[in-house]
Design a protein around this motif. Structure first.
Motif, mmCIF file in Angstrom:
data_model
loop_
_atom_site.group_PDB
_atom_site.id
_atom_site.type_symbol
_atom_site.label_atom_id
_atom_site.label_comp_id
_atom_site.label_asym_id
_atom_site.label_seq_id
_atom_site.Cartn_x
_atom_site.Cartn_y
_atom_site.Cartn_z
ATOM 1 N N GLY A 62 30.472 50.416 38.051
ATOM 2 C CA GLY A 62 31.768 50.753 37.491
ATOM 3 C C GLY A 62 32.952 50.038 38.118
ATOM 4 O O GLY A 62 34.098 50.322 37.773
ATOM 5 N N GLY A 63 32.692 49.102 39.015
ATOM 6 C CA GLY A 63 33.778 48.372 39.655
ATOM 7 C C GLY A 63 34.334 47.283 38.757
ATOM 8 O O GLY A 63 33.609 46.687 37.962
ATOM 9 N N ARG A 64 35.633 47.038 38.894
ATOM 10 C CA ARG A 64 36.303 45.983 38.155
ATOM 11 C C ARG A 64 36.952 45.051 39.178
ATOM 12 O O ARG A 64 37.884 45.463 39.897
ATOM 13 C CB ARG A 64 37.353 46.585 37.217
ATOM 14 C CG ARG A 64 36.705 47.426 36.112
ATOM 15 C CD ARG A 64 37.700 48.276 35.348
ATOM 16 N NE ARG A 64 38.352 49.323 36.125
ATOM 17 C CZ ARG A 64 37.773 50.492 36.481
ATOM 18 N NH1 ARG A 64 36.514 50.759 36.147
ATOM 19 N NH2 ARG A 64 38.450 51.387 37.174
ATOM 20 N N LEU A 124 47.299 37.084 57.308
ATOM 21 C CA LEU A 124 46.380 36.001 57.628
ATOM 22 C C LEU A 124 45.887 35.339 56.347
ATOM 23 O O LEU A 124 45.704 35.994 55.326
ATOM 24 C CB LEU A 124 45.183 36.543 58.417
ATOM 25 C CG LEU A 124 45.519 37.222 59.740
ATOM 26 C CD1 LEU A 124 44.271 37.865 60.327
ATOM 27 C CD2 LEU A 124 46.137 36.244 60.708
ATOM 28 N N GLN A 125 45.670 34.061 56.410
ATOM 29 C CA GLN A 125 45.155 33.297 55.273
ATOM 30 C C GLN A 125 43.634 33.486 55.244
ATOM 31 O O GLN A 125 42.881 32.664 55.742
ATOM 32 C CB GLN A 125 45.536 31.820 55.433
ATOM 33 C CG GLN A 125 45.230 30.960 54.251
ATOM 34 C CD GLN A 125 46.108 31.254 53.048
ATOM 35 O OE1 GLN A 125 47.103 31.933 53.125
ATOM 36 N NE2 GLN A 125 45.703 30.752 51.907
ATOM 37 N N GLN A 126 43.191 34.631 54.672
ATOM 38 C CA GLN A 126 41.767 34.980 54.627
ATOM 39 C C GLN A 126 41.359 35.256 53.188
ATOM 40 O O GLN A 126 42.136 35.812 52.404
ATOM 41 C CB GLN A 126 41.491 36.250 55.431
ATOM 42 C CG GLN A 126 41.793 36.140 56.890
ATOM 43 C CD GLN A 126 41.607 37.474 57.601
ATOM 44 O OE1 GLN A 126 41.824 38.537 57.039
ATOM 45 N NE2 GLN A 126 41.208 37.405 58.854
ATOM 46 N N ARG A 127 40.126 34.889 52.871
ATOM 47 C CA ARG A 127 39.567 35.236 51.571
ATOM 48 C C ARG A 127 39.682 36.756 51.410
ATOM 49 O O ARG A 127 39.345 37.516 52.317
ATOM 50 C CB ARG A 127 38.107 34.807 51.498
ATOM 51 C CG ARG A 127 37.414 35.198 50.214
ATOM 52 C CD ARG A 127 35.953 34.719 50.211
ATOM 53 N NE ARG A 127 35.238 35.227 49.069
ATOM 54 C CZ ARG A 127 35.360 34.783 47.824
ATOM 55 N NH1 ARG A 127 36.176 33.794 47.558
ATOM 56 N NH2 ARG A 127 34.663 35.304 46.836
ATOM 57 N N THR A 128 40.168 37.187 50.257
ATOM 58 C CA THR A 128 40.379 38.609 49.982
ATOM 59 C C THR A 128 39.804 38.946 48.620
ATOM 60 O O THR A 128 39.920 38.155 47.682
ATOM 61 C CB THR A 128 41.877 38.939 50.008
ATOM 62 O OG1 THR A 128 42.421 38.543 51.278
ATOM 63 C CG2 THR A 128 42.133 40.418 49.801
ATOM 64 N N VAL A 129 39.186 40.114 48.513
ATOM 65 C CA VAL A 129 38.637 40.589 47.247
ATOM 66 C C VAL A 129 39.201 41.988 47.005
ATOM 67 O O VAL A 129 39.187 42.832 47.898
ATOM 68 C CB VAL A 129 37.092 40.630 47.276
ATOM 69 C CG1 VAL A 129 36.539 41.123 45.954
ATOM 70 C CG2 VAL A 129 36.526 39.253 47.613
ATOM 71 N N LEU A 130 39.680 42.227 45.782
ATOM 72 C CA LEU A 130 40.227 43.518 45.384
ATOM 73 C C LEU A 130 39.454 44.026 44.178
ATOM 74 O O LEU A 130 39.378 43.340 43.154
ATOM 75 C CB LEU A 130 41.713 43.383 45.034
ATOM 76 C CG LEU A 130 42.409 44.639 44.512
ATOM 77 C CD1 LEU A 130 42.430 45.726 45.587
ATOM 78 C CD2 LEU A 130 43.813 44.297 44.047
ATOM 79 N N ILE A 131 38.850 45.213 44.319
ATOM 80 C CA ILE A 131 38.018 45.792 43.264
ATOM 81 C C ILE A 131 38.517 47.198 42.972
ATOM 82 O O ILE A 131 38.743 47.991 43.891
ATOM 83 C CB ILE A 131 36.538 45.844 43.693
ATOM 84 C CG1 ILE A 131 36.066 44.455 44.115
ATOM 85 C CG2 ILE A 131 35.671 46.394 42.557
ATOM 86 C CD1 ILE A 131 34.755 44.449 44.862
ATOM 87 N N GLU A 132 38.663 47.520 41.697
ATOM 88 C CA GLU A 132 39.131 48.840 41.266
ATOM 89 C C GLU A 132 37.949 49.696 40.828
ATOM 90 O O GLU A 132 37.046 49.211 40.143
ATOM 91 C CB GLU A 132 40.102 48.685 40.099
ATOM 92 C CG GLU A 132 40.668 49.997 39.597
ATOM 93 C CD GLU A 132 41.585 49.778 38.409
ATOM 94 O OE1 GLU A 132 42.777 50.079 38.539
ATOM 95 O OE2 GLU A 132 41.095 49.292 37.364
ATOM 96 N N PHE A 133 37.990 50.966 41.226
ATOM 97 C CA PHE A 133 36.997 51.965 40.820
ATOM 98 C C PHE A 133 37.727 53.184 40.280
ATOM 99 O O PHE A 133 38.905 53.385 40.570
ATOM 100 C CB PHE A 133 36.126 52.382 42.011
ATOM 101 C CG PHE A 133 35.149 51.337 42.452
ATOM 102 C CD1 PHE A 133 33.870 51.280 41.918
ATOM 103 C CD2 PHE A 133 35.506 50.401 43.401
ATOM 104 C CE1 PHE A 133 32.974 50.311 42.319
ATOM 105 C CE2 PHE A 133 34.615 49.428 43.815
ATOM 106 C CZ PHE A 133 33.344 49.381 43.271
ATOM 107 N N ASP A 134 37.023 54.014 39.557
ATOM 108 C CA ASP A 134 37.625 55.227 39.008
ATOM 109 C C ASP A 134 37.922 56.276 40.066
ATOM 110 O O ASP A 134 38.742 57.164 39.840
ATOM 111 C CB ASP A 134 36.726 55.827 37.919
ATOM 112 C CG ASP A 134 36.728 54.974 36.661
ATOM 113 O OD1 ASP A 134 37.707 54.219 36.437
ATOM 114 O OD2 ASP A 134 35.752 55.052 35.889
ATOM 115 N N SER A 135 37.272 56.195 41.232
ATOM 116 C CA SER A 135 37.496 57.170 42.302
ATOM 117 C C SER A 135 36.926 56.630 43.610
ATOM 118 O O SER A 135 36.145 55.666 43.612
ATOM 119 C CB SER A 135 36.801 58.497 41.972
ATOM 120 O OG SER A 135 35.394 58.322 42.005
ATOM 121 N N VAL A 136 37.306 57.274 44.697
ATOM 122 C CA VAL A 136 36.734 56.939 46.002
ATOM 123 C C VAL A 136 35.223 57.140 45.965
ATOM 124 O O VAL A 136 34.458 56.327 46.491
ATOM 125 C CB VAL A 136 37.376 57.792 47.122
ATOM 126 C CG1 VAL A 136 36.603 57.653 48.428
ATOM 127 C CG2 VAL A 136 38.834 57.409 47.311
#
Length: 96
Positions: free
Chosen positions: A34-36, A51-63
């Protein structure tokens, strides 16, 4: 129920091949849970002490959904492929 955001920052990547193998399995595992995936890559801009670091952001419906994705057998299989090839920080933050 608030949305949740999984934020991963990569302090170092010492084995790009391991990261590529991980990516092949982790994306489908996260999406199946269910992650986006909203963003990934190097920051366009960095301010203050950032910091100049690779970053990933993923949205979920809940914790709970984010935690279940991380703890799932499919994602754990992907993580095993990293084999110490990266140093990263993963945080799950509840949305407002």
């Amino acid at each position: 129920m608030s949305k949740a955001y999984w934020v991963a920052t990569y302090r170092s990547v010492t084995n790009p091949d391991a990261l590529a193998a991980y990516a092949k399995l982790s994306g489908p595992a996260i999406m199946a849970a269910g992650g986006r995936i909203l963003a990934r890559g190097l920051p366009a801009l960095v301010y203050e002490e950032g910091l100049q670091q690779r970053t990933v952001l993923i949205e979920f419906d809940s914790v709970e959904h984010a935690q279940a994705a991380h703890d799932s057998p499919a994602y754990q299989e992907a993580m095993a492929l990293l084999s110490g090839g990266v140093e990263r920080d993963i945080r799950i933050v509840e949305g407002l």
